[in-house]
Motif scaffolding. Structure first.
Motif, mmCIF file in Angstrom:
data_model
loop_
_atom_site.group_PDB
_atom_site.id
_atom_site.type_symbol
_atom_site.label_atom_id
_atom_site.label_comp_id
_atom_site.label_asym_id
_atom_site.label_seq_id
_atom_site.Cartn_x
_atom_site.Cartn_y
_atom_site.Cartn_z
ATOM 1 N N GLY A 79 0.836 -1.189 0.000
ATOM 2 C CA GLY A 79 0.000 0.000 0.000
ATOM 3 C C GLY A 79 0.874 1.243 0.000
ATOM 4 O O GLY A 79 2.027 1.221 -0.424
ATOM 5 N N ARG A 80 0.352 2.338 0.494
ATOM 6 C CA ARG A 80 1.109 3.592 0.483
ATOM 7 C C ARG A 80 2.192 3.530 1.565
ATOM 8 O O ARG A 80 1.887 3.387 2.746
ATOM 9 C CB ARG A 80 0.163 4.775 0.696
ATOM 10 C CG ARG A 80 0.751 6.102 0.265
ATOM 11 C CD ARG A 80 -0.340 7.131 -0.002
ATOM 12 N NE ARG A 80 0.202 8.366 -0.539
ATOM 13 C CZ ARG A 80 0.432 9.449 0.181
ATOM 14 N NH1 ARG A 80 0.141 9.455 1.474
ATOM 15 N NH2 ARG A 80 0.943 10.528 -0.375
ATOM 16 N N ILE A 81 3.444 3.661 1.136
ATOM 17 C CA ILE A 81 4.565 3.448 2.045
ATOM 18 C C ILE A 81 5.589 4.558 1.871
ATOM 19 O O ILE A 81 5.834 5.019 0.749
ATOM 20 C CB ILE A 81 5.203 2.057 1.788
ATOM 21 C CG1 ILE A 81 6.308 1.742 2.803
ATOM 22 C CG2 ILE A 81 5.724 1.938 0.353
ATOM 23 C CD1 ILE A 81 6.807 0.302 2.711
ATOM 24 N N ASP A 82 6.179 4.992 2.990
ATOM 25 C CA ASP A 82 7.225 6.003 2.966
ATOM 26 C C ASP A 82 8.563 5.303 2.765
ATOM 27 O O ASP A 82 9.060 4.620 3.665
ATOM 28 C CB ASP A 82 7.218 6.794 4.280
ATOM 29 C CG ASP A 82 8.256 7.908 4.313
ATOM 30 O OD1 ASP A 82 8.919 8.148 3.281
ATOM 31 O OD2 ASP A 82 8.414 8.535 5.393
ATOM 32 N N LEU A 83 9.144 5.457 1.575
ATOM 33 C CA LEU A 83 10.401 4.787 1.262
ATOM 34 C C LEU A 83 11.549 5.283 2.135
ATOM 35 O O LEU A 83 12.542 4.585 2.320
ATOM 36 C CB LEU A 83 10.749 4.976 -0.213
ATOM 37 C CG LEU A 83 9.722 4.441 -1.216
ATOM 38 C CD1 LEU A 83 10.174 4.779 -2.645
ATOM 39 C CD2 LEU A 83 9.525 2.947 -1.057
ATOM 40 N N ALA A 84 11.407 6.480 2.678
ATOM 41 C CA ALA A 84 12.473 7.041 3.515
ATOM 42 C C ALA A 84 12.597 6.313 4.847
ATOM 43 O O ALA A 84 13.675 6.286 5.441
ATOM 44 C CB ALA A 84 12.227 8.528 3.753
ATOM 45 N N THR A 85 11.500 5.724 5.314
ATOM 46 C CA THR A 85 11.509 5.076 6.635
ATOM 47 C C THR A 85 11.135 3.603 6.573
ATOM 48 O O THR A 85 11.079 2.945 7.619
ATOM 49 C CB THR A 85 10.540 5.796 7.593
ATOM 50 O OG1 THR A 85 9.215 5.775 7.023
ATOM 51 C CG2 THR A 85 10.970 7.232 7.823
ATOM 52 N N ALA A 86 10.892 3.064 5.391
ATOM 53 C CA ALA A 86 10.526 1.653 5.261
ATOM 54 C C ALA A 86 11.669 0.763 5.748
ATOM 55 O O ALA A 86 12.841 1.157 5.741
ATOM 56 C CB ALA A 86 10.200 1.339 3.797
ATOM 57 N N ILE A 91 12.084 -2.650 1.533
ATOM 58 C CA ILE A 91 12.787 -2.062 0.385
ATOM 59 C C ILE A 91 13.282 -3.154 -0.557
ATOM 60 O O ILE A 91 13.150 -3.044 -1.790
ATOM 61 C CB ILE A 91 13.962 -1.186 0.863
ATOM 62 C CG1 ILE A 91 13.447 0.062 1.590
ATOM 63 C CG2 ILE A 91 14.858 -0.801 -0.315
ATOM 64 C CD1 ILE A 91 12.652 1.008 0.718
ATOM 65 N N LEU A 92 13.840 -4.227 -0.032
ATOM 66 C CA LEU A 92 14.338 -5.318 -0.871
ATOM 67 C C LEU A 92 13.215 -5.947 -1.675
ATOM 68 O O LEU A 92 13.376 -6.255 -2.858
ATOM 69 C CB LEU A 92 15.036 -6.373 -0.001
ATOM 70 C CG LEU A 92 16.396 -5.976 0.582
ATOM 71 C CD1 LEU A 92 16.898 -7.044 1.533
ATOM 72 C CD2 LEU A 92 17.410 -5.731 -0.523
ATOM 73 N N GLN A 93 12.057 -6.129 -1.043
ATOM 74 C CA GLN A 93 10.922 -6.711 -1.764
ATOM 75 C C GLN A 93 10.424 -5.772 -2.861
ATOM 76 O O GLN A 93 10.068 -6.226 -3.956
ATOM 77 C CB GLN A 93 9.794 -7.034 -0.785
ATOM 78 C CG GLN A 93 10.111 -8.201 0.146
ATOM 79 C CD GLN A 93 8.897 -8.635 0.940
ATOM 80 O OE1 GLN A 93 7.815 -8.828 0.398
ATOM 81 N NE2 GLN A 93 9.078 -8.782 2.246
ATOM 82 N N LEU A 94 10.412 -4.483 -2.587
ATOM 83 C CA LEU A 94 9.977 -3.524 -3.596
ATOM 84 C C LEU A 94 10.961 -3.476 -4.764
ATOM 85 O O LEU A 94 10.558 -3.364 -5.927
ATOM 86 C CB LEU A 94 9.819 -2.137 -2.974
ATOM 87 C CG LEU A 94 8.630 -1.979 -2.017
ATOM 88 C CD1 LEU A 94 8.663 -0.613 -1.347
ATOM 89 C CD2 LEU A 94 7.313 -2.167 -2.753
ATOM 90 N N ARG A 95 12.248 -3.572 -4.473
ATOM 91 C CA ARG A 95 13.246 -3.588 -5.547
ATOM 92 C C ARG A 95 13.091 -4.830 -6.421
ATOM 93 O O ARG A 95 13.292 -4.773 -7.638
ATOM 94 C CB ARG A 95 14.652 -3.539 -4.966
ATOM 95 C CG ARG A 95 15.043 -2.192 -4.368
ATOM 96 C CD ARG A 95 16.421 -2.295 -3.760
ATOM 97 N NE ARG A 95 16.845 -1.055 -3.145
ATOM 98 C CZ ARG A 95 17.961 -0.936 -2.423
ATOM 99 N NH1 ARG A 95 18.743 -1.997 -2.242
ATOM 100 N NH2 ARG A 95 18.290 0.228 -1.896
ATOM 101 N N GLU A 96 12.758 -5.945 -5.820
ATOM 102 C CA GLU A 96 12.619 -7.179 -6.585
ATOM 103 C C GLU A 96 11.374 -7.184 -7.455
ATOM 104 O O GLU A 96 11.369 -7.759 -8.543
ATOM 105 C CB GLU A 96 12.591 -8.380 -5.638
ATOM 106 C CG GLU A 96 13.932 -8.689 -4.999
ATOM 107 C CD GLU A 96 13.886 -9.929 -4.137
ATOM 108 O OE1 GLU A 96 12.772 -10.504 -3.974
ATOM 109 O OE2 GLU A 96 14.944 -10.331 -3.619
ATOM 110 N N ARG A 97 10.295 -6.527 -6.985
ATOM 111 C CA ARG A 97 9.002 -6.668 -7.648
ATOM 112 C C ARG A 97 8.470 -5.399 -8.309
ATOM 113 O O ARG A 97 7.702 -5.480 -9.274
ATOM 114 C CB ARG A 97 7.964 -7.135 -6.619
ATOM 115 C CG ARG A 97 8.275 -8.474 -5.981
ATOM 116 C CD ARG A 97 7.929 -9.616 -6.907
ATOM 117 N NE ARG A 97 8.228 -10.914 -6.318
ATOM 118 C CZ ARG A 97 7.811 -12.071 -6.806
ATOM 119 N NH1 ARG A 97 7.067 -12.068 -7.911
ATOM 120 N NH2 ARG A 97 8.129 -13.213 -6.233
ATOM 121 N N GLU A 98 8.847 -4.221 -7.787
ATOM 122 C CA GLU A 98 8.136 -3.032 -8.227
ATOM 123 C C GLU A 98 9.002 -1.855 -8.667
ATOM 124 O O GLU A 98 8.563 -1.063 -9.504
ATOM 125 C CB GLU A 98 7.203 -2.530 -7.104
ATOM 126 C CG GLU A 98 6.130 -3.522 -6.704
ATOM 127 C CD GLU A 98 5.077 -2.904 -5.809
ATOM 128 O OE1 GLU A 98 4.727 -1.712 -6.009
ATOM 129 O OE2 GLU A 98 4.595 -3.603 -4.902
#
Length: 241
Positions: A79-86, A91-98
């Motif tokens: 969902g809506r996530i702050d990348l600065a504090t995730a 972050i690793l999952q977002l890099r792999e998928r999105e």
């Protein structure tokens, strides 16, 4: 996705670097930056050299930690996530998928063939090895990498060839958010035209792109928005001293 929110929203972003190995001074490439990027659009970051454009991309991708501010991203996974504090795991999952990133410089393990390097993002997304290698071969062909080189390490390639591998890795898994740092640098005119076509196709397919390039003449016609990054006073003072 909630239509009231952009895919990416940067709020009051500040980044400081502490030059411990110089004289301990702090430089601030930018402070209080805010901009948003609608889904499916291409946003170019413009500004003079040293304004911190690449640093902004690295803060979004989280290879740099922010000093202050928020980077809101509407992800499918969280969902809506702050990348600065995730968290690092998020972050690793977002890099792999999105979220994909194409840097100016290729960093790979030695002795790994170019075909495997290109296929890696698909393997992380769950593709079978055979399917991933087939798709990787299609991208290498399109980008003009000779088939005789596919089993060689990209470390042995020229700068332009390495950049094409970088581009293939960034585009191949069709991320929702794609960060491009000088995507046409080191490329000849023919290769550049192919990359510009790839950017147009990705944008038409709904990929959201944030790009930094000194080749504004080539990329400006593709951009939906251009955000001018102002040069921060503390960095200007360092450059002039």
């Amino acid at each position: 996705m909630d239509a009231t929110h952009p895919l990416l929203e940067v709020r009051n972003l500040t980044k400081e670097f502490h030059l411990h190995l110089v004289d301990g001074r702090t430089i601030t490439p930018f402070a209080g930056l805010s901009f948003s990027v609608p889904e499916g659009s291409l946003c170019m970051l413009a500004g003079r050299s040293g304004a911190g454009k690449t640093t902004i991309l690295r803060c979004i991708y989280r290879t740099y930690l922010t000093t202050a501010g928020e980077i809101w991203y509407d992800s499918q996974k969280f969902g809506r996530i702050d990348l600065a504090t995730a968290s690092e795991e998020e972050i690793l999952q977002l890099r792999e998928r999105e979220i994909g990133f194409c840097s100016q410089f290729l960093k790979v393990l030695p002795r790994v063939p170019a075909l495997d390097v290109t296929a890696e993002p698909l393997l992380k997304c769950g593709w079978s090895r055979a399917e991933a290698l087939t798709e990787a071969s299609r991208w290498l062909k399109r980008l003009g990498i000779e088939e005789s080189r596919w089993q060689a390490s990209p470390i042995t390639f020229s700068g332009g060839e390495q950049q094409r591998i970088n581009i293939a890795r960034a585009f191949i898994a069709a991320p929702r958010l794609l960060l491009l740092d000088e995507p046409t640098a080191s490329l000849d005119a023919y290769s550049k035209s192919i990359v510009l076509d790839m950017i147009s196709e990705a944008r038409a397919a709904g990929v959201t792109i944030v790009a930094v390039s000194h080749d504004m003449a080539a990329l400006r016609p593709l951009a939906d928005t251009i955000f001018n990054v102002p040069e921060h006073a503390s960095l200007a003072a360092v450059q002039e001293s």
